[in-house]
Scaffold this motif. Structure first.
Motif, short mmCIF file in Angstrom:
data_model
loop_
_atom_site.label_atom_id
_atom_site.label_comp_id
_atom_site.label_asym_id
_atom_site.label_seq_id
_atom_site.Cartn_x
_atom_site.Cartn_y
_atom_site.Cartn_z
N ARG A 277 52.41 15.16 -6.12
CA ARG A 277 53.22 14.71 -7.82
C ARG A 277 52.52 13.73 -8.57
N LYS A 278 51.80 12.84 -7.60
CA LYS A 278 51.04 11.43 -8.65
C LYS A 278 50.10 11.69 -9.21
N TYR A 279 49.47 12.58 -8.92
CA TYR A 279 47.64 13.26 -9.72
C TYR A 279 48.24 13.46 -11.22
N LEU A 280 49.66 13.88 -11.03
CA LEU A 280 49.70 14.44 -12.37
C LEU A 280 49.46 13.05 -13.77
N ASP A 281 50.55 12.08 -13.31
CA ASP A 281 50.16 10.79 -13.70
C ASP A 281 49.18 10.05 -13.93
N LEU A 282 48.27 10.34 -12.41
CA LEU A 282 46.90 9.78 -13.29
C LEU A 282 45.70 10.76 -13.31
N TYR A 283 46.25 12.28 -13.56
CA TYR A 283 44.80 12.59 -14.78
C TYR A 283 45.50 12.37 -16.15
N THR A 284 46.82 12.33 -16.04
CA THR A 284 47.11 12.51 -17.61
C THR A 284 46.67 10.59 -18.30
N TYR A 285 47.35 9.57 -17.44
CA TYR A 285 47.14 8.41 -17.95
C TYR A 285 46.10 7.10 -17.28
N HIS A 286 45.53 7.25 -16.08
CA HIS A 286 44.53 7.16 -15.38
C HIS A 286 42.95 7.57 -15.89
N MET A 287 42.59 8.89 -15.14
CA MET A 287 41.55 9.22 -15.74
C MET A 287 40.63 9.37 -16.70
N PRO A 288 39.56 8.71 -17.55
CA PRO A 288 38.84 8.13 -18.89
C PRO A 288 39.42 9.24 -19.17
N SER A 289 39.89 9.25 -20.63
CA SER A 289 40.34 10.09 -22.09
C SER A 289 39.27 10.79 -22.50
N TYR B 212 37.10 16.35 -23.60
CA TYR B 212 35.94 17.52 -22.88
C TYR B 212 37.11 18.64 -23.10
N VAL B 213 37.83 18.16 -21.70
CA VAL B 213 38.36 19.41 -21.29
C VAL B 213 39.36 20.51 -23.01
N THR B 214 39.85 19.17 -23.90
CA THR B 214 40.10 19.78 -24.81
C THR B 214 38.85 20.52 -25.39
N ARG B 215 38.14 19.88 -26.07
CA ARG B 215 36.36 20.43 -26.77
C ARG B 215 36.34 22.08 -26.21
N GLU B 216 36.25 21.96 -24.80
CA GLU B 216 35.51 23.24 -24.02
C GLU B 216 36.86 23.94 -24.04
N ARG B 217 37.61 23.71 -23.37
CA ARG B 217 38.83 24.78 -23.24
C ARG B 217 38.96 25.14 -22.16
N ASN B 218 38.05 24.39 -20.88
CA ASN B 218 37.76 24.89 -19.57
C ASN B 218 37.66 23.70 -18.83
#
Length: 279
Positions: free
Chosen positions: A181-193, A198-204
């Motif tokens: 579950r800690k990867y949810l936090d890392l994905y949301t708050y630590h991975m580069p914006s 990119y994911v938002t724009r490409e929807r993929n």
């Protein structure tokens, strides 16, 4: 930019209880009902969360129906918690938002059209417990170096037939995978914006992003669990023309943003010997 953080303390807690099933859905209520009913029947399911990203919230009838079916299908005295996680916008990053009040360390991320038999799922959970820092799943994918141009390495993304032919893999897709579950936090708050954008724009490619994040954090490969899974919906985006090209582009663009190639290849897979008549 060479982003290469390591957070050993953030993923070091031992596994608690069973697992939380995190179902990503989009305007397929009939499939969602089947999926929730199935995972509620698995004895190790501690909670079921539905990631809801539609403009309109789920109807009261749908919520009441699913709560009733969770209570009815559960095979244990302890009934799984059931909840919709509501989002205001349609964004694939929503499937990896942190969840408050979780009682388990293990997250089983799954699409609403994927059914994994309970016995197979429980076996995968035991595999994950043996390596809770890594990603453990049922849908392997691979990458390989395709060439070098102007000093820049270009990689190819390989689907199932590439894995079958080469006998190796370096990713398991989050459409059916366990992770801490800690990867949810890392994905949301630590991975580069920039990767979120990119994911938002490409929807993929949110699944590739998660695979890269976990590999980057652990310096280790994922674990593929061999087991039959059932896809109950119609073909998704993987069947569309140009899908392979888009996945190749995602992979290389993400690697450029990381400044390194974090994926680690392996040829190891976990097989439940109880389901095989030979070793």
């Amino acid at each position: 930019m060479g982003w290469n953080p390591h957070f050993p303390s953030s993923v070091s807690s031992p596994s608690r209880g069973g697992y939380t099933v995190l179902i990503n859905t989009w305007k397929r209520n009939s499939l969602l009902k089947q999926s929730v009913a199935h995972y509620a029947s698995c004895s190790m399911t501690d909670a079921i969360h539905v990631v809801w990203s539609e403009i309109d919230p789920p109807s009261e009838n749908l919520k009441a129906f699913l709560r009733k079916i969770v209570s009815r299908k559960s095979q244990t005295a302890h009934k799984p918690n059931f909840r919709f996680d509501l989002n205001k916008e349609d964004n694939l990053n929503n499937r990896f938002k942190p969840i408050e009040d979780l009682r388990t360390d293990a997250i089983f991320s799954v699409d609403d059209d994927v059914i994994v038999p309970c016995s197979t799922l429980d076996f995968a959970f035991t595999v994950w417990q043996s390596a809770p820092f890594t990603m453990v799943g049922f849908v392997p994918r691979m990458h390989w170096l395709a060439g070098v141009k102007n000093g820049i390495m270009y990689y190819k993304y390989g689907g199932w037939w590439s894995v079958w032919w080469m006998g190796t893999y370096s990713m398991v897709l989050s459409k059916a995978a366990f992770f801490h579950r800690k990867y949810l936090d890392l994905y949301t708050y630590h991975m580069p914006s920039s990767i979120h954008d990119y994911v938002t724009r490409e929807r993929n490619c949110e699944d590739i992003a998660m695979s890269l994040l976990i590999a980057n954090t652990t310096d280790a490969p994922p674990i593929w669990v061999k087991g039959k899974i059932n896809e109950i919906g119609s073909s998704g985006i993987s069947s569309l023309n140009g899908h392979s090209d888009r996945r190749n582009k995602c992979l290389n663009d993400f690697i450029s943003l990381y400044g390194t190639m974090p994926l680690v290849s392996t040829n190891v897979k976990a097989v439940d010997a109880r389901q095989k008549w030979f070793w």
